[in-house]
Design a protein around this motif. Sequence first.
Motif, short mmCIF file in Angstrom:
data_model
loop_
_atom_site.label_atom_id
_atom_site.label_comp_id
_atom_site.label_asym_id
_atom_site.label_seq_id
_atom_site.Cartn_x
_atom_site.Cartn_y
_atom_site.Cartn_z
N LYS A 55 0.75 -1.42 0.15
CA LYS A 55 -0.40 0.11 0.32
C LYS A 55 0.68 1.36 -0.34
CE LYS A 55 -1.69 1.21 4.03
NZ LYS A 55 -2.72 1.12 5.12
N ALA A 70 -5.25 6.19 -0.92
CA ALA A 70 -3.99 5.43 -1.13
C ALA A 70 -4.70 4.40 -2.73
CB ALA A 70 -3.71 4.12 -0.77
N ILE A 124 -3.31 0.74 -3.67
CA ILE A 124 -3.30 -0.45 -3.12
C ILE A 124 -2.48 -1.36 -4.17
CG2 ILE A 124 -4.20 -2.36 -1.71
CD1 ILE A 124 -6.26 0.15 -0.63
N TYR A 126 -10.68 3.32 3.58
CA TYR A 126 -9.99 4.33 2.56
C TYR A 126 -11.01 4.87 1.67
CZ TYR A 126 -6.59 0.79 2.96
OH TYR A 126 -5.58 -0.09 2.96
N SER A 178 -9.46 6.62 -3.76
CA SER A 178 -8.48 5.57 -3.80
C SER A 178 -8.53 3.91 -4.78
CB SER A 178 -8.39 4.35 -2.19
OG SER A 178 -8.72 5.67 -1.33
N MET A 214 -6.85 0.39 -5.97
CA MET A 214 -6.46 -1.21 -5.64
C MET A 214 -6.24 -1.71 -7.64
SD MET A 214 -8.35 -4.29 -3.52
CE MET A 214 -9.18 -3.66 -3.85
#
Length: 76
Positions: A3, A20, A22, A38, A42, A44
């Motif tokens: 992360k 973030a 990720i 989160y 964000s 992922m």
Amino acid sequence: MYKRVKDDYDDEHKKHREYAEIYVDDKAEALTVDPDDYIQGSKMYVIETAELYVLQSNRKQWRSAKDGSPLREVTA
């Protein structure tokens, strides 16, 4: 899971949340990431399938950047 946190804050409920990027190995690992931790937007990345998901805040769901479908378990 890896992360990279770009920003963070505490909301009105004193919940600590992060914006973030990720990186997870597969969808099984992706499903373990709690979206409540989160901030909307964000990202992922699922390495195994080369997919990108973005967090939608009002439903607290990870959504595919390709077609907007929610992250779900892979069924055989």
